[in-house]
Structure formats: structure tokens, C-alpha cells
Design an enzyme around this catalytic site. Sequence first.
Site, PDB file in Angstrom:
ATOM      1  N   HIS A 160       0.868  -1.181   0.000  1.00  0.00           N
ATOM      2  CA  HIS A 160       0.000   0.000   0.000  1.00  0.00           C
ATOM      3  C   HIS A 160       0.909   1.237   0.000  1.00  0.00           C
ATOM      4  CE1 HIS A 160      -2.780   2.961   1.806  1.00  0.00           C
ATOM      5  NE2 HIS A 160      -3.754   2.172   1.411  1.00  0.00           N
ATOM      6  N   ASP A 209       3.081  -4.691   8.104  1.00  0.00           N
ATOM      7  CA  ASP A 209       1.853  -3.901   8.004  1.00  0.00           C
ATOM      8  C   ASP A 209       0.681  -4.883   8.089  1.00  0.00           C
ATOM      9  OD1 ASP A 209      -0.459  -2.818   6.969  1.00  0.00           O
ATOM     10  OD2 ASP A 209       0.488  -1.919   5.205  1.00  0.00           O
ATOM     11  N   GLN A 262      -4.512  -5.462   6.796  1.00  0.00           N
ATOM     12  CA  GLN A 262      -5.495  -6.401   6.238  1.00  0.00           C
ATOM     13  C   GLN A 262      -5.478  -7.745   6.959  1.00  0.00           C
ATOM     14  OE1 GLN A 262      -7.785  -5.467   4.223  1.00  0.00           O
ATOM     15  NE2 GLN A 262      -6.920  -3.460   3.789  1.00  0.00           N
ATOM     16  N   LYS A 314     -10.347  -1.123  10.411  1.00  0.00           N
ATOM     17  CA  LYS A 314     -10.456  -2.241   9.466  1.00  0.00           C
ATOM     18  C   LYS A 314     -10.780  -3.536  10.197  1.00  0.00           C
ATOM     19  CE  LYS A 314      -7.086  -0.373   6.201  1.00  0.00           C
ATOM     20  NZ  LYS A 314      -7.889   0.228   5.143  1.00  0.00           N
ATOM     21  N   CYS A 363      -4.704   2.412  -3.782  1.00  0.00           N
ATOM     22  CA  CYS A 363      -3.465   2.918  -3.160  1.00  0.00           C
ATOM     23  C   CYS A 363      -2.309   1.949  -3.349  1.00  0.00           C
ATOM     24  CB  CYS A 363      -3.660   3.244  -1.674  1.00  0.00           C
ATOM     25  SG  CYS A 363      -4.945   4.425  -1.357  1.00  0.00           S
TER      26      CYS A 363
HETATM   27  N1  7TS Z   1      -1.698  -0.846   4.605  1.00  0.00           N
HETATM   28  C1  7TS Z   1      -2.601  -1.617   3.989  1.00  0.00           C
HETATM   29  C2  7TS Z   1      -2.231  -2.998   3.535  1.00  0.00           C
HETATM   30  C3  7TS Z   1      -3.898  -1.112   3.768  1.00  0.00           C
HETATM   31  O1  7TS Z   1      -4.805  -1.889   3.184  1.00  0.00           O
HETATM   32  C4  7TS Z   1      -4.218   0.204   4.196  1.00  0.00           C
HETATM   33  C5  7TS Z   1      -5.555   0.813   3.913  1.00  0.00           C
HETATM   34  C6  7TS Z   1      -3.245   0.921   4.871  1.00  0.00           C
HETATM   35  C7  7TS Z   1      -1.993   0.377   5.051  1.00  0.00           C
HETATM   36  C8  7TS Z   1      -3.528   2.282   5.443  1.00  0.00           C
HETATM   37  O2  7TS Z   1      -4.337   2.139   6.553  1.00  0.00           O
HETATM   38  P1  7TS Z   1      -4.927   3.413   7.335  1.00  0.00           P
HETATM   39  O3  7TS Z   1      -5.887   2.829   8.298  1.00  0.00           O
HETATM   40  O4  7TS Z   1      -3.787   4.091   7.976  1.00  0.00           O
HETATM   41  O5  7TS Z   1      -5.589   4.253   6.281  1.00  0.00           O
HETATM   42  N2  7TS Z   1      -6.194   0.267   2.798  1.00  0.00           N
HETATM   43  C9  7TS Z   1      -7.290   0.747   2.152  1.00  0.00           C
HETATM   44  C10 7TS Z   1      -7.914   0.076   1.114  1.00  0.00           C
HETATM   45  O6  7TS Z   1      -7.566  -1.012   0.659  1.00  0.00           O
HETATM   46  N3  7TS Z   1      -8.956   0.812   0.696  1.00  0.00           N
HETATM   47  O7  7TS Z   1      -9.029   1.915   1.438  1.00  0.00           O
HETATM   48  C11 7TS Z   1      -7.995   1.898   2.346  1.00  0.00           C
END
Ligand code: 7TS
Length: 412
Positions: free
Chosen positions: A129, A206, A209, A232, A370
Site C-alpha cells: 500500500h 503492516d 489487512q 479495518k 493505493c
Molecule cells: N496498509 C494496507 C495494507 C492497507 O490496506 C491500508 C488501507 C493501509 C496500510 C492504510 O491504513 P490506514 O488505516 O492508515 O488508512 N487500505 C485501504 C484500502 O484497501 N482501501 O481503502 C484503504
Amino acid sequence: MAIPATLPTDIKKIREEFPVLSQKVNGRDLVYFDNAATSQKPRQVIQALIDYYQTTNANIHRGIHTLAERATKAYEETREAARAFINAESSEEIIFVRGVTEAINLVASSYGRAFLREGDEVIISALEHHSNIVPWQLICEQQKAKLRVIPVTDIGEIDLDAYGKLLSDRTRVVAVNHASNTLGTINPVAEITRMAHAHGAVVLVDGAQAGAHLDIDVRAIDCDFYCLSAHKMYGPTGTGILYGKKKLLDAMPPYQGGGEMIKDVTFEKTTYNELPYKFEAGTPNIADVIAYREAFRFILGLGRETIRAHEHDLLTYATERLTSMPSVKIIGTAPEKVGVVSFVVDGIHPFDIGQMLDARGIAVRTGHHCTQPLMDRYEIEGTVRASFAVYNTKEEIDRLAEGLQRVINFVK
Ligand code: 7TS
């Protein structure tokens, strides 16, 4: 919403815990398949937020009055719940952050400033990401270090042979995801960590997911850092955790300065608080951290094995349904996946598919998710992505397949 009678009663019960699901969108029962972006929230999480503001609201770690002590206790209870959830050794190793993005920025900035030097290397994968790419680009540029990228295979797995060749005594950091948001691939993070450690590099995983879907044991993985976003995993937005091994966190400089993270301040010199407070400057997101505890309870209450089995069924069913449609191509077919199906359709732009599905009450995400470098790898602009949570059903996948077939018939 009308739950099809064929559903097992426990899924009906689970769905009843999610008020947002029982609504019509564009005249149809909502099908929510955008869980990789953010999951919906069960009643117990929503109620914890209401209760906090109605009965407790106070700043933490500083007041001696009853409300302040109550808020502090609840806040620290989430830290302990987070520790247990990922099997960390000590709750000092759990830092509350805004989410995975902030967790990675914290490590890249603090660890990077202290330990990256000119000529050092940071390894990420092509499956990351943007939030596990850009913070490393920023710090590499600043420290004159080099960013190297592990390629992914045609089916969407990290190429471990290529990774082995990239590792060297110049490698300082390896940062990869536990599961890919775009393809669903589950990565062999314990193996990746073992290989990195053999070269003296630290590993950040990370877990954005993974939080809602996989068993997480940071001591079994032996990673040095692990990141989660609450939103999430059935929890509120605006909070998450950074896990770090104590000896590394102790050696790292503060990320932000302010209240709470200090021991003593004079204009000449400031000394810093102990872990984890050294990394928690200012008034944190108290309410959401407290409600996050209910997200851990929700997941553990259902059982991670049960969740995984159900989502695996959904993934298998969705894969079969979509594979049987000739103009649909699934991107990412690794044998080990979380419940994510990304696909493209011959001659139809993902955005148009997303809009037409939305008109039928079906929420999917479209675009590059992303992960633009990953899209470049497959020479596509974007995909349509359906991502599942424990409350989703096979009947909803039928609705997706029917909706998609109508889109294809309409356009062709
Ligand atoms: N890493 C992964 C693998 C992600 O899927 C996401 C967000 C992030 C980091 C960032 O997470 P945040 O909570 O700090 O925003 N992924 C997604 C997505 O797949 N669609 O919208 C956000």
C-alpha cells in the site's frame, strides 16, 4: 434487511449486531463489500463510544479525579487487550497511533533518523500500500539510503528467491504487509522475518489487512514492528496500534514532542517519558481507543478460526462464480488469500462497473487501491475489488455476480 432463509442463524445474528447493514441503498438491500477499506461496526463498539461520552469523558494520565481515573483505566485496558490480541510480551510495546499510516511513519521517521545512514538499504515489496512505500521513500531520501523492491509473481506472491538476492549486509529494514489489500495474498511474514534477521535487518509488518482476518502472533513471527488500524477490524476510525520490540523502541528517539511524552522539561534539556508514553504525545484519541477494546472482544468472541473459515468459504465461492464468467479476469490468485477478490472485465472500465453496481446497492471499491506500482506490474489502471467480512453471505455474492452479468450484458 430481509436475510435469505438459507443463511445459517449465526450469520443472521451476527448481521443483527451491525445496524448499518439493515438499510436499502438505491432501493435495494445494501451489500457491503468494501471491508478492506473499512469494516462496519458492531453495536458494542458504537455503544462503547456513546457510553464513554455520556459517563466518563476526561483526560487521561493526569487527573486524580474519579472520571480521569476511570478513563485512564479503560484506556490502559485496551492496551492490554491489544497486547494479548497479538501476543506481545509486554503492554509497554503497544503504542496507540491513528492507524497503520501513522505507525509506519513513526517507525520510518524515528528508526530511520537514528539508524539509517548513507548507502544503507530498505526493502519493501511491490505488493505494498502507498502508506508502506512513501514513508520509506521520504526517509531514504533524507538519509541518502536506498529503497529496494521485491518483485511479485504473476499470481501475486512475493518472490522469495528475488528477496533472498536483494538481502545483503547493507539491508537495515524490511517492510512488508501481512496480507495485500488489493490481491488478498497472505505473505509468509515469519519466513521473510527470519531471512531479514539473518542479515541483521529489522522487520516491520503492516497488518492492516490481517487484523480482522488472521491469527496474529508477533512473537511467533518474530517481527520487530507490527501495525494495525482499528477501523479495518470492526473498531472505530482514528486509532490503531504500533507494536515494537521494547529494546528497539527504547533506542528510538521520540516521533512527536509535547505533553505526556516527557519526564522533565527545562529550556536547556528535556528528558523523555518511559514506554509506551514516549511515543504518545498530546491528548490521544481516548474515546476510540476505549471502544477499540470492544472490537477485540467482538473478534475473539466469534473466534478467529470461525471467522477465517467463513471468509474462506466466501472467497472460494466468489472465485468460482467470477471465474465462470468468460470476460472476467481475477487479478491475484495466490493459494493463500484473505477474502479479497480483485478483477477486471474486458472492455469495461472498473469505475463504470463500480457505479453500476452501486446503483444496485452493492458497494465495492474500484481503482488502484493505493497500490499504483502493483497496478503497473499487471499493466492495468485499476481493478474492481470485493472484500469480505464475517457478516457477508453467499447470497450477497450471488447479487454481485448477477449485477456484474447485467453490467456486462448492458455494455456489450
Ligand atoms: N496498509 C494496507 C495494507 C492497507 O490496506 C491500508 C488501507 C493501509 C496500510 C492504510 O491504513 P490506514 O488505516 O492508515 O488508512 N487500505 C485501504 C484500502 O484497501 N482501501 O481503502 C484503504
